[in-house]
Design an enzyme around this catalytic site. Structure first.
Site, PDB file in Angstrom:
ATOM      1  N   SER A  15      99.570  77.414  64.855  1.00  0.00           N
ATOM      2  CA  SER A  15     100.935  76.903  64.703  1.00  0.00           C
ATOM      3  C   SER A  15     101.361  76.015  65.872  1.00  0.00           C
ATOM      4  O   SER A  15     102.405  75.395  65.822  1.00  0.00           O
ATOM      5  CB  SER A  15     101.920  78.066  64.555  1.00  0.00           C
ATOM      6  OG  SER A  15     101.903  78.858  65.718  1.00  0.00           O
ATOM      7  N   GLY A  16     100.542  75.968  66.905  1.00  0.00           N
ATOM      8  CA  GLY A  16     100.860  75.088  68.031  1.00  0.00           C
ATOM      9  C   GLY A  16     100.384  73.668  67.784  1.00  0.00           C
ATOM     10  O   GLY A  16      99.828  73.355  66.729  1.00  0.00           O
ATOM     11  N   TYR A  17     100.611  72.817  68.779  1.00  0.00           N
ATOM     12  CA  TYR A  17     100.262  71.412  68.598  1.00  0.00           C
ATOM     13  C   TYR A  17      98.749  71.181  68.634  1.00  0.00           C
ATOM     14  O   TYR A  17      98.225  70.352  67.898  1.00  0.00           O
ATOM     15  CB  TYR A  17     100.956  70.547  69.642  1.00  0.00           C
ATOM     16  CG  TYR A  17     102.448  70.462  69.466  1.00  0.00           C
ATOM     17  CD1 TYR A  17     103.038  70.576  68.198  1.00  0.00           C
ATOM     18  CD2 TYR A  17     103.292  70.244  70.540  1.00  0.00           C
ATOM     19  CE1 TYR A  17     104.409  70.489  68.024  1.00  0.00           C
ATOM     20  CE2 TYR A  17     104.670  70.147  70.378  1.00  0.00           C
ATOM     21  CZ  TYR A  17     105.224  70.266  69.122  1.00  0.00           C
ATOM     22  OH  TYR A  17     106.579  70.170  68.955  1.00  0.00           O
ATOM     23  N   ALA A  18      98.035  71.883  69.502  1.00  0.00           N
ATOM     24  CA  ALA A  18      96.595  71.672  69.599  1.00  0.00           C
ATOM     25  C   ALA A  18      95.912  72.152  68.319  1.00  0.00           C
ATOM     26  O   ALA A  18      95.079  71.449  67.735  1.00  0.00           O
ATOM     27  CB  ALA A  18      96.031  72.411  70.811  1.00  0.00           C
ATOM     28  N   CYS A  64      93.546  67.941  79.139  1.00  0.00           N
ATOM     29  CA  CYS A  64      93.932  66.573  78.784  1.00  0.00           C
ATOM     30  C   CYS A  64      94.088  65.682  80.006  1.00  0.00           C
ATOM     31  O   CYS A  64      93.531  64.583  80.060  1.00  0.00           O
ATOM     32  CB  CYS A  64      95.193  66.565  77.913  1.00  0.00           C
ATOM     33  SG  CYS A  64      96.630  67.393  78.600  1.00  0.00           S
ATOM     34  N   ASN A 118      96.950  62.762  74.370  1.00  0.00           N
ATOM     35  CA  ASN A 118      96.653  64.078  74.948  1.00  0.00           C
ATOM     36  C   ASN A 118      96.229  65.109  73.902  1.00  0.00           C
ATOM     37  O   ASN A 118      95.471  66.031  74.208  1.00  0.00           O
ATOM     38  CB  ASN A 118      97.863  64.609  75.719  1.00  0.00           C
ATOM     39  CG  ASN A 118      99.103  64.718  74.860  1.00  0.00           C
ATOM     40  OD1 ASN A 118      99.576  63.699  74.340  1.00  0.00           O
ATOM     41  ND2 ASN A 118      99.621  65.912  74.694  1.00  0.00           N
TER      42      ASN A 118
END
Lengths: 347, 347, 347, 347
Positions: free
Chosen positions: A13-16, A150, A314
């Site tokens: 559910s995170g960005y990564a 990143c 990133n």
């Protein structure tokens, strides 16, 4: 007949995790079977990642519901993967960790950097640092990939050629990263509140950035390296400028040669140094969603300073794309698989 | 064995032409052979479209150097294509025009809208209005495609279902488009100067928007349609909100049914109306670079007002992607060819 | 000799309270004696409002520590002021409430709008609606001022002249507000997280906006009023476009006359309708930090539609500045006191 | 009785001249009598500077129409003021030049920096470098003030204390300036076109920035100074981070003392280094429209690196405000006159 590999994403559910999911859904050899999120279990992944509406019907499951997959991608908060690694090793032959947990080889450096002892120091040697440009050979067939950080990636790729070739003087290298807000993750904080952040140029890590340890580990040579990180109003992207020092007589053309020599065959590195027009150096604006690392440089012949520049997204070359490229190498697939698209212009 | 079609792009230094080029380079059936620009002839296209660095070695040529191609895409300033159409018809069997020149069927409407007589009024009937959702059948085999206008497309796709089904009351429909800066093209002007534009919310067309004519031509029914356009700090994207009026008792669920009925099979239309989370309605943020048109709505049961919402990327579903989708249909290819990617999140 | 009035601000850690504090610190007749915040009690106010560094040494106190002041300004979450009003009435002769609690005259409308009964319905009549342009006379000597809502203010000031003069046809008026992120307050939420918000055009209230009740209460005439609110990437500012309908023959010049007639003497209203240059209509970009309401309009003579436009800074003319202007009138001071500065350009 | 000084602004259609005008209109001792612009002569100044609508009725005149004034402020393109200085000296006793023409004392440095011989090298000694913090005494009674450059000011004010006190080691100092788009002036260019600039992080001067010469001239000590300038999506503001080197044992507390010692009495310098909250270091977001220079720092005790940070509004403390502060000193007025306002938060 092509056989797909199955992938489970833990902490999706995170960005990564979301970005890895986006890439994996478009990858010709991968089939995403599960995406976990404790908070959003039961909900469609497209509710959290609305860009994927109409592109997947997957729903989040709890980590406890994980079944076996060929590849398990861990997109957990820093510190979690190492503590729970045994749990995930039972689920897949290949493990990719997007966190910082397995990047550092030396447990003492880990302790100094992250402020606590590594939970499985004896296992650190099993992991390959997931930077294809430096570790392509080690990545072939790898089953434990620790995705590079990143900011570290932007610093490493900019400095690597001149350090590898032994060109730089052993003077202090100062690198400044201008970082988009997505690098801080998907959780709202006081500092990420739009009215406080939209117009801000915020020095958030003037000294002591943790990626310094990664960059020192990976870069050849002995020199003092200083990192400073500043958040900018962009959502994605890192622009790094590194100031290094070359001997008298070392020219612009020499830097070109060095970059070309080292990166000639790299599919995702572009050298950007153009004498005309408005896009003369690397700019993260052009890289959103792509796996490119654009590199540029400029010499100050009067002082021997060379300004090395790198731009990445990133979340892609800085995280999920870099991991995907590493996975492609590990499996012997075309390195560009799932990553072969241009950025946008204008953007 | 697959046979590629060759494409020449005329006026390829602008945003519409550049975006078509980006899409065409990734299209499995197309091969871009020439891109023209009088101003940049001889220069690499990647100098003007730096997102394409490393992805094409094409250089701009002059229009006078055009050789035959299967498809000629015209990305010229409004008014130019019609005046020079004979020149281009000699070069390709299929012509796609991205300008406004061949969209209107009625020369009188053209004159009233654009302030001058159409140079080839007798040819207007040969062109298909390039909106796949409304004209899919006519597009099959078409050789003259007039790509729909971006704001018009956002208005048409939002309003079409309820008008087609005859649901709306014959009252004034007011539609407001929030438009990104790329819609004004690639040439710098006083108004596009960053310090004047970055923080601006600028009503640039409160009344008299030219796309009103397109929308009236394409939308069924008889009703007064009013458009207002406001520029926002985004670079890409249009968010349109249209206020229309339904009979007593017409419910939220009825709107759902209408949209589903009309757009059920559409590959690039998504209905976005979510009861939870933060992405409840269409938002152009999620669509940069994609060919989706996201549609949403909300009913005000007390007043019979329905707010219809649409979001698109003005350069993709609003221009180059819409054209590509039309071309795919014209050639009998998979409609998604060259267009099958997700947007980014976050973005 | 001039005698200062003392001011206490209750709930001073939010944006409305902070903005009132900024204005009060620069006001020649006011002396801020206390600012309360339960969460930040004991901390310097400049820690929360860093723009005030070096400009005040005040520290936050708890509301329980309030001592008497001439004026008490309530900047509490909606619903709190009404419940606690007795507590504050004991502290100051003049009370200004920045919330929605005392704006509506009719307890039934309050209940329908805010979903619960008003706690002190019998007191609503004591409050003056804090809009100087409509209620200047009532504000003279007033001791209970209910500051008008920000979106309501932008709608009211745009529509008031033509409604007061009885010009508008009794047709549906549709008004769209483009709102900056500060309007949602100082607390971080999932939706205010920078990566989710920075590029967003988010329809957050397509129907059912609560300020509709205020606008209906204040605007003369009988007509259906429809509001839609969309959040934009700006931090401050509201741009409202309202679509209304005039009789045949009513001209551009007539609108000018109407606006001039009604607002001729208004110190903070500017009519912006310029035939040349790039700043032709109201734009919130130019108003950050100012108390101006810029008004503009454009006629569509073919359809009788007039597009009325207003721009304000939601925290100044939309809240704290409007309140300060009301206070100036209440005390018989120059209406511009503490409010007499220009916006920035560029901004 | 107070006697006002009259001011004429030459080249008032640009951003520097416009900002000086904004400040002068609010200055208690100044009366603006003329503002020149060749391009906009005859037009209201508020057409070009729309923030001044309703605040001045001045119209632009041509420079040929200039009459005598007490003070003449030159806001011309670099190179113009020096060539035409005789023309302006006949018009006013006090001349303030906002360009780079009279900042450098050494004609050879001027030639090396600007690529051509200075037209009036013999006059350079008459001008005071308009930096109040360094040259307050020289500014008293001054009649020729050369306003300091914006990036130079941010560098100088950050580095001055530690250099003045002889603390810094004689190692390379690297300073990076993140600059808003207004610094490039009011003329639209390809690079300032909003779609190309809004999302960009553009290294526009990696080496060879002209302000290096100013900074070297003004800063005490002998050390290599390296500047890099990067444009950001902000409109106003410069954030500079300078990396310098202190001896072993030099502490955080020592830097505090040094800054306090040197800047204790400075009305427009604030030291920002806060241990909690989200605004811990200088941030140009908080300074739009103000004359503050916020300074901060952080020590890396392991390496002896100190990161010095400064934030200014490039058009105010970087240009027009700095000039106004200098003028206030020259005339013996309160140094804060016309400059005494807070920034905004949120902004």
């Amino acid at each position: 007949m092509t056989e797909h590999k199955t992938v489970a994403i833990v902490g999706g559910s995170g960005y990564a995790g979301g970005e890895f999911l986006r890439l994996a859904l478009g990858h010709p050899m991968l089939k995403v079977t599960q995406v976990t999120s404790e908070r959003s279990a039961g909900l469609p992944v497209s509710l959290v990642h609305p860009n994927l509406r109409g592109r997947t019907n997957l729903k989040f499951v709890r980590a406890a519901e994980l079944v076996d997959a060929d590849i398990v991608v861990l997109a957990l908060p820093h510190g979690s993967a190492a503590k729970r690694i045994a749990e995930f090793e039972g689920k897949g032959r290949v493990i990719v960790d997007l966190s910082a947990d397995f990047r550092l080889k030396d447990p003492e450096v880990y302790r100094a950097t992250y402020g606590e002892a590594h939970p499985t120091p004896e296992r650190l040697g099993e992991w390959v640092y997931g930077n294809p440009e430096l570790h392509r050979e080690a990545l072939r067939g790898a089953t434990r990939i620790a995705c590079a950080g990143c900011f570290a990636t932007s610093v490493i790729l900019a400095l690597y050629p001149l350090l590898k070739l032994g060109v730089l003087l052993p003077k202090d290298i100062v690198a400044t990263g201008l970082v988009g807000s997505s690098a801080a993750g998907a959780s709202a904080t006081d500092g990420s509140h739009h009215p406080e952040r939209a117009g801000s140029l915020r020095v958030y890590k003037p000294v002591g950035h943790r990626h310094t340890a990664e960059a020192r580990q990976e870069l050849p040579g002995n020199f003092p390296l200083h990192l400073t990180a500043i958040s900018t109003p962009r959502v994605r992207g890192i622009l790094t400028t590194a100031h290094a020092w070359v001997p008298d007589g070392y020219s612009d053309r020499d830097v070109w040669s060095a970059y070309r020599e080292v990166y000639a065959e790299e599919p995702f590195i572009r050298i950007v140094k153009v004498a005309r027009g408005i896009h003369r150096y690397p700019d993260p604006m052009l890289l959103d969603g792509t796996n490119y690392c654009d590199l540029g440089f400029e010499m100050d012949n009067d002082t021997g300073r060379v300004v090395l520049m790198s731009a990445i997204d990133n979340l892609v070359k800085g995280t999920a794309g870099h991991a995907m490229q590493s996975l492609n190498i590990a499996h012997g697939w075309d390195e560009r698989s799932g990553l072969d698209f241009a950025g946008l212009h204008p953007a």
